[in-house]
Design a protein around this motif. Structure first.
Motif, PDB file in Angstrom:
ATOM      1  N   TYR A  13     -15.836 -46.763 -12.029  1.00 16.99           N
ATOM      2  CA  TYR A  13     -17.368 -46.514 -10.926  1.00 16.99           C
ATOM      3  C   TYR A  13     -17.267 -45.213 -10.141  1.00 16.99           C
ATOM      4  N   SER A  14     -16.566 -44.221 -10.185  1.00 18.59           N
ATOM      5  CA  SER A  14     -16.304 -43.193  -9.790  1.00 18.59           C
ATOM      6  C   SER A  14     -15.739 -41.685 -10.719  1.00 18.59           C
ATOM      7  N   PRO A  15     -15.999 -41.698 -12.039  1.00 21.63           N
ATOM      8  CA  PRO A  15     -14.987 -40.050 -12.324  1.00 21.63           C
ATOM      9  C   PRO A  15     -15.409 -39.397 -11.894  1.00 21.63           C
ATOM     10  N   THR A  16     -16.850 -38.884 -11.140  1.00 20.41           N
ATOM     11  CA  THR A  16     -16.124 -37.578 -10.522  1.00 20.41           C
ATOM     12  C   THR A  16     -16.633 -37.223  -9.249  1.00 20.41           C
ATOM     13  N   SER A  17     -16.878 -38.649  -8.696  1.00 18.71           N
ATOM     14  CA  SER A  17     -16.920 -38.185  -7.148  1.00 18.71           C
ATOM     15  C   SER A  17     -15.947 -38.825  -6.472  1.00 18.71           C
ATOM     16  N   PRO A  18     -15.853 -37.893  -4.899  1.00 23.35           N
ATOM     17  CA  PRO A  18     -14.472 -38.504  -4.330  1.00 23.35           C
ATOM     18  C   PRO A  18     -13.228 -39.796  -4.243  1.00 23.35           C
ATOM     19  N   VAL A  19     -12.495 -40.137  -4.481  1.00 24.60           N
ATOM     20  CA  VAL A  19     -11.981 -41.085  -4.153  1.00 24.60           C
ATOM     21  C   VAL A  19     -11.140 -41.459  -3.370  1.00 24.60           C
ATOM     22  N   VAL A  20     -11.251 -42.556  -2.043  1.00 19.31           N
ATOM     23  CA  VAL A  20      -9.856 -43.046  -1.227  1.00 19.31           C
ATOM     24  C   VAL A  20      -8.876 -43.952  -2.003  1.00 19.31           C
ATOM     25  N   ILE A  21      -7.657 -43.250  -1.777  1.00 15.57           N
ATOM     26  CA  ILE A  21      -6.550 -44.337  -1.991  1.00 15.57           C
ATOM     27  C   ILE A  21      -5.699 -44.821  -1.234  1.00 15.57           C
ATOM     28  N   PHE A  22      -5.796 -46.051  -0.844  1.00 14.82           N
ATOM     29  CA  PHE A  22      -5.116 -47.008   0.188  1.00 14.82           C
ATOM     30  C   PHE A  22      -3.839 -47.518   0.092  1.00 14.82           C
ATOM     31  N   VAL A  23      -2.663 -47.142   0.399  1.00 11.87           N
ATOM     32  CA  VAL A  23      -1.152 -47.476  -0.569  1.00 11.87           C
ATOM     33  C   VAL A  23      -0.184 -48.555   0.635  1.00 11.87           C
ATOM     34  N   SER A  24       0.824 -48.628   1.128  1.00 12.51           N
ATOM     35  CA  SER A  24       1.271 -49.252   2.371  1.00 12.51           C
ATOM     36  C   SER A  24       2.210 -48.366   2.723  1.00 12.51           C
ATOM     37  N   SER A  25       3.151 -48.063   2.252  1.00 11.49           N
ATOM     38  CA  SER A  25       3.973 -46.593   3.100  1.00 11.49           C
ATOM     39  C   SER A  25       3.700 -45.567   1.859  1.00 11.49           C
ATOM     40  N   ARG A  26       5.096 -44.616   2.993  1.00 14.47           N
ATOM     41  CA  ARG A  26       4.605 -43.452   2.318  1.00 14.47           C
ATOM     42  C   ARG A  26       5.687 -43.128   0.804  1.00 14.47           C
ATOM     43  N   LYS A  27       6.361 -43.989   0.806  1.00 11.64           N
ATOM     44  CA  LYS A  27       6.900 -43.782  -1.505  1.00 11.64           C
ATOM     45  C   LYS A  27       5.832 -43.913  -2.397  1.00 11.64           C
ATOM     46  N   LEU A  28       5.487 -44.873  -1.794  1.00  8.56           N
ATOM     47  CA  LEU A  28       3.579 -45.157  -2.724  1.00  8.56           C
ATOM     48  C   LEU A  28       3.052 -44.110  -2.815  1.00  8.56           C
ATOM     49  N   THR A  29       2.618 -43.427  -1.563  1.00 11.16           N
ATOM     50  CA  THR A  29       1.507 -42.443  -1.246  1.00 11.16           C
ATOM     51  C   THR A  29       1.751 -41.201  -2.746  1.00 11.16           C
ATOM     52  N   ARG A  30       3.644 -40.652  -2.715  1.00  8.01           N
ATOM     53  CA  ARG A  30       3.565 -40.149  -3.877  1.00  8.01           C
ATOM     54  C   ARG A  30       4.000 -40.329  -5.525  1.00  8.01           C
ATOM     55  N   ALA A  31       4.628 -41.721  -5.136  1.00  8.01           N
ATOM     56  CA  ALA A  31       4.804 -42.136  -6.778  1.00  8.01           C
ATOM     57  C   ALA A  31       3.210 -42.685  -7.520  1.00  8.01           C
ATOM     58  N   THR A  32       1.919 -43.083  -6.252  1.00 10.95           N
ATOM     59  CA  THR A  32       0.592 -43.424  -6.656  1.00 10.95           C
ATOM     60  C   THR A  32       0.724 -42.237  -7.501  1.00 10.95           C
ATOM     61  N   ALA A  33       0.124 -41.207  -6.610  1.00 10.33           N
ATOM     62  CA  ALA A  33      -0.391 -39.534  -6.836  1.00 10.33           C
ATOM     63  C   ALA A  33       0.146 -39.207  -8.508  1.00 10.33           C
ATOM     64  N   LEU A  34       1.599 -38.991  -8.721  1.00 12.64           N
ATOM     65  CA  LEU A  34       1.940 -38.887  -9.314  1.00 12.64           C
ATOM     66  C   LEU A  34       1.776 -39.244 -11.094  1.00 12.64           C
ATOM     67  N   GLU A  35       1.554 -40.979 -11.152  1.00 13.90           N
ATOM     68  CA  GLU A  35       1.766 -41.925 -12.105  1.00 13.90           C
ATOM     69  C   GLU A  35      -0.207 -41.802 -12.512  1.00 13.90           C
TER      70      GLU A  35
END
Length: 955
Positions: free
Chosen positions: A442-464
């Motif tokens: 849906y957005s191969p080059t455009s800006p994407v915002v991803i919402f996760v439920s906790s502080r720990k998941l922000t870093r883990a999801t980014a690394l994944e």
């Protein structure tokens, strides 16, 4: 199922008995022994039967719409928990079947943990309702691991009364988009001041955009060209803030010295963002004062009394300020109220918003009776089903009440629901592949915002995500700038993991990041240098840069829950806000949102995201405390006044529209009247039991406040907390007891207990100065408050969510202890009163009373304080009296740090006290007139500038 504990002969005897399994639960060991012809095995079988996991169920149903029911299921464990048999916990399936037991309407997995095996737990979910109305549904609780134990409860709909149908949504008219030049071209006054203001307003808006969007175009006349009350319910990201600016502009064109109040109920981060925008926008363009409350009554009243001021405040902030509106001229002089996010009234903490809006209407009615104009009320919310009810409640005419459907967004959003199963895997790993696939699709080059439920998941999801991109051979696919170009911003990032992610084009944001790092990630994302940002929902309220062509909600459940350490669903307002982050108003023509949720919630979100739910009131949950507050300020002086007070609320209007939701059997006048009277009587009985209110006169109809009620209202705490203080404190209570009593207050009932918090609290308890009681449960929010407050005194470093929770505890504790001082002083006990004052000082300074006074200074560590004490410097006054050269050498600090220490020393309160008696002759037990003088040395200029810090009580 217990092969090692029962022999084959006993099992055969059980099977030969044609007895329903549930009957065994009702038999005693002797009866089971007689049944099996073995007294010895009777005790064993009885014990094993009660090891089988079983939950008792109680179900309560509330109709939300004509096709949606809200179930509240209470689960009570009815078995003996043994860690050897049950391990860390037991999973159960909660199922809702239709009347024929053929179709599963809802399924949910509930995990009962060992630490909470003796508590009741509550699940809340929605279930569809079909026509014709079925006679009943069945709620089942089935063990996921064990055969046999099953609980079935029928829920009858015989007395069910469905809510009335809602008025249709406002049609979005196909109007010619209104241009800024057309909107502000015609003037209604020939005065040059008016023309200059309109011209500046036109230039201001043209610097942002040239045409208003379709929703703004349709409501422009009602918001800007009239002084009538107005209500607009529209989808998120539909330009409501522009309408706020238009309403403010309308006021200050007509009344340049007027005052306005803008209520933002969605948290401190969102409030500060609106303050920042208004100061940079209208405030700068027209010289308006944009202020927020400081938390000290005298200072806040002065701010509100300024000419041409806009006060941006929270619901609680305005509730505290407006309670004494009869005595506060500045409150009665407010000309415009703007209330945003009115849909949050449906949230559990939304009742305060309902209170202040009801008070605004009541104040307006009283002003009209006095021959004065009523203040204007302009309300905004997300799309809701019952906007007409909200409009009637706010006194809005039908022509000025707009309720737009969610599909009328200025930037159309295509929403996709995907089911994700996280059983047996980590949340980040389960979400990574669907997230990465959605970005590619849906957005191969455009800006994407991803919402996760906790502080720990922000870093883990980014690394994944980076790992998934590396698996495709395009590790830097999300980086759209060279590292040389963004290096100045990368230098501001100190967190190693964040720096690594940013170099690959993925950023993450959470509440624990420093302001510098937060701003750096915002700038990199808004400039297009990085394509993806992973964030928590709370950070979205703080930032105005987090908008993308694609928004991904990675799970619809929150991490925290006080009930059972289980994940609770986000409020629907939070989901809509995250969806609203899809689409950049001036850059995108379409946008996409992907919602990753569980299978049991997919149908629910498919329904509510296209058909908005109504706003329902929870005013009855806080009725006792609000009645007490109004009795104290003499708005309510009798039981009839209390009933009349309820008629100003949204709660009163919704009673007739959806009676079953509020436990009414019918919606006729008699039922409603009886229900209101019963509510008032129950609330007053509670207040009398708390010794906050007294009844007087014939048939106890007159109402008057007592001392405890006045203390509760003044310090904005619950009546039950004040009653707890009064009944628990004795003349011999010391600091330890006061600390335990203040942490037992009802204000901490909803302090979140997250997964893993109990282990962290056990570790804190090992190092706490005052150990919790031996029977303390570390899943109790009051025990958590007790330990976090001690960690504040010990200045223990905490990270992440615990640090944020400690801030909340410290903030609430101060007013609780201040109330405790008043309660103790009323009893006339000197020693506990002094101990409570010491506790207040400990909270403000973040130290134990036994610590060195020098720790109150910045940059002074415990080691440095010990060094100074060895040099004979034991207090701040000793440090001030030292020679300059000697002091600089002793402190050994940088010049900037020395300056901060000097500023703190200069502001350290040194107060001289003197007293005199008006008459030196008096007898025993006679009143004595005592004159007390407090004097502080400072220049006249300093005296005018002295302002108590936000957290320090002014006595």
């Amino acid at each position: 199922q217990f092969p090692t504990l029962l022999n084959e002969d006993v099992l055969k005897r059980v099977e030969r008995r044609d007895l329903d399994f549930d009957r065994y639960y009702d038999l005693t060991p002797a009866e089971i022994g007689e049944l099996l012809k073995s007294a010895k095995m009777g005790k064993t079988v009885h014990r094993l039967i009660h090891y089988l996991p079983k939950l008792e169920i109680a179900a309560h149903v509330q109709p939300v719409t004509q096709s949606t029911l809200k179930f509240q299921v209470t689960l009570a464990p009815d078995f003996m928990f043994d860690e050897k048999i049950h391990g860390a916990g037991e999973p159960f399936w909660i199922l809702v079947d239709d009347a024929d037991s053929e179709t599963i309407l809802h399924s949910e997995l509930f995990f009962l943990r060992k630490s909470l095996c003796e508590d009741e737990h509550t699940l809340t979910f929605t279930v569809p309702m079909f026509e014709p109305l079925p006679p009943q549904y069945f709620v089942r609780c089935v063990s996921d691991r064990w055969l046999g134990p099953e609980t079935i409860v029928p829920v009858s709909f015989r007395q069910l009364v469905l809510p009335k149908k809602f008025a249709p949504h406002t049609e979005l008219l196909d109007l010619q988009p209104l241009t800024v030049s057309e909107a502000f071209s015609s003037g209604k006054s020939s005065s040059s001041a008016f023309a200059d203001f309109v011209s500046t307003l036109k230039d201001y808006f043209e610097s942002k955009f040239h045409t208003f969007n379709p929703i703004q175009t349709q409501v422009f006349s009602s918001v800007y060209n009239t002084d009538a009350n107005c209500f607009v319910a529209s989808p998120p990201n539909s330009g409501r803030f522009v309408l706020v600016e238009l309403a403010l502009s309308r006021l200050f064109i007509a009344k340049p010295t007027a005052s306005a109040v803008y209520v933002v109920p969605t948290g401190e981060a969102s409030l500060q963002r609106r303050v920042k925008h208004l100061r940079a926008g209208l405030g700068k363009a027209f010289g308006l004062e944009i202020e927020s409350f400081r938390g000290e009554a005298t200072t806040d009243i002065k701010l509100l009394d300024k000419p041409g001021v806009v006060i941006v405040c929270s619901s609680e902030g305005w509730d505290i300020m407006s309670r004494r509106w009869k005595q506060r001229r500045a409150v009665k002089a407010v000309s415009l109220y703007i209330v945003d996010d009115l849909h949050t009234i449906s949230n559990q903490d939304g009742s305060v918003l309902e209170v202040i809006c009801s008070r605004m209407r009541y104040m307006g009615a009283q002003a009209v009776l006095a021959g004065k104009p009523a203040p204007r009320i302009v309300g905004f919310s997300d799309s809701i089903a019952n906007a007409r009810d909200i409009g009637d409640w706010l006194g809005v005419q039908s022509s000025n009440c707009f309720t737009f459907h969610p599909n009328t967004r200025p930037v159309p959003v295509d929403t996709h629901l995907q089911v994700v199963n996280i059983m047996g895997s980590s949340v980040s790993a389960a979400m990574a592949r669907p997230i990465y696939t959605s970005i590619r699709s849906y957005s191969p080059t455009s800006p994407v915002v991803i919402f996760v439920s906790s502080r720990k998941l922000t870093r883990a999801t980014a690394l994944e995500l980076i790992s998934s991109a590396g698996g495709d051979g395009r590790k830097s696919r999300f980086l759209h700038a060279s590292l040389e170009d963004i290096n100045p911003l990368l230098k501001q990032v100190q967190t190693g993991a964040l720096l690594h992610c940013l170099k690959s084009g993925v950023g993450y944001l959470h509440e624990a990041l420093s302001n510098t790092e937060f701003s750096a990630v915002e700038e990199l994302f808004s400039s297009g240098a990085i394509q993806v940002v992973v964030t928590t929902p709370g950070c979205a309220w703080r930032s105005s840069a987090l908008y993308g062509q694609l928004s991904i909600i990675a799970g619809t459940t929150e991490e925290e829950s006080t009930d059972a350490l289980r994940r609770g669903e986000y409020p629907l307002s939070e989901i809509n806000h995250m969806i609203g982050r899809a689409g950049r108003g001036l850059e995108d023509t379409t946008a996409t949102c992907v919602v990753l949720t569980s299978a049991s919630q997919k149908d629910y979100y498919r329904k509510v995201l296209t058909e908005p739910l109504p706003v329902e009131s929870h005013f009855d949950h806080i009725l006792s405390d609000q009645l007490n507050a109004e009795i104290v300020v003499k708005v309510i002086e009798s039981k009839q006044d209390a009933v009349d007070y309820l008629t100003w609320t949204l709660f009163y209007r919704r009673l007739a529209q959806n009676p079953n939701y509020y436990n009414l059997a019918a919606a006729d006048h008699q039922h409603i009247s009886d229900h209101l009277s019963e509510l008032i009587e129950t609330a007053l009985v509670d207040l009398q039991a708390c010794k906050c209110v007294a009844t007087e006169g014939a048939e106890d109809m007159a109402l008057g406040p007592l001392n405890l009620g006045m203390i509760a209202a003044y310090y904005y705490i619950k009546c039950s907390s004040v009653e707890l203080f009064s009944s628990s404190v004795t003349a011999k209570t010391k600091i330890r007891g006061l600390l335990e009593i203040s942490c037992a207050a009802a204000e901490f009932d909803n302090l979140p207990i997250r997964l893993g918090d109990d282990d962290a609290l056990r570790k804190l308890a090992l190092h706490s100065v005052i150990a919790p009681p031996a029977e303390a449960r570390y899943t109790d929010p009051h025990v958590k408050a007790f330990l976090l407050l001690q960690s504040h005194f010990s200045r223990t470093l905490l990270a992440g969510d615990l640090a944020a929770d400690r801030e909340v505890v410290v903030k609430n504790s101060l007013r609780l202890v201040q109330a405790l001082v008043d309660v103790i002083s009323s009893a006339g006990w000197l020693k506990p009163a002094l101990a409570a004052m010491e506790l207040s000082q400990m909270i403000i300074q973040g130290m134990w009373e036994s610590n060195s006074p020098l720790l109150q200074l910045p940059h002074i560590s415990t080691e440095k304080a010990k060094e100074l004490e060895q040099m004979g410097v034991g207090s701040i006054f000793d440090l001030v009296d030292m020679e300059e050269a000697e002091r600089v050498k002793a402190l050994g600090m940088k010049e900037s740090e020395l300056l901060q220490v000097a500023q703190t020393c200069n502001s350290y309160p040194s107060v001289d006290l003197s007293f005199s008696l008006a008459d030196t002759k008096f007898g025993a037990k006679e009143p004595v007139e005592l004159s007390v003088d407090l004097e502080r040395e400072c220049s006249p200029e300093e005296a005018e500038e002295i302002m108590a810090p936000k957290s320090v009580p002014v006595l």
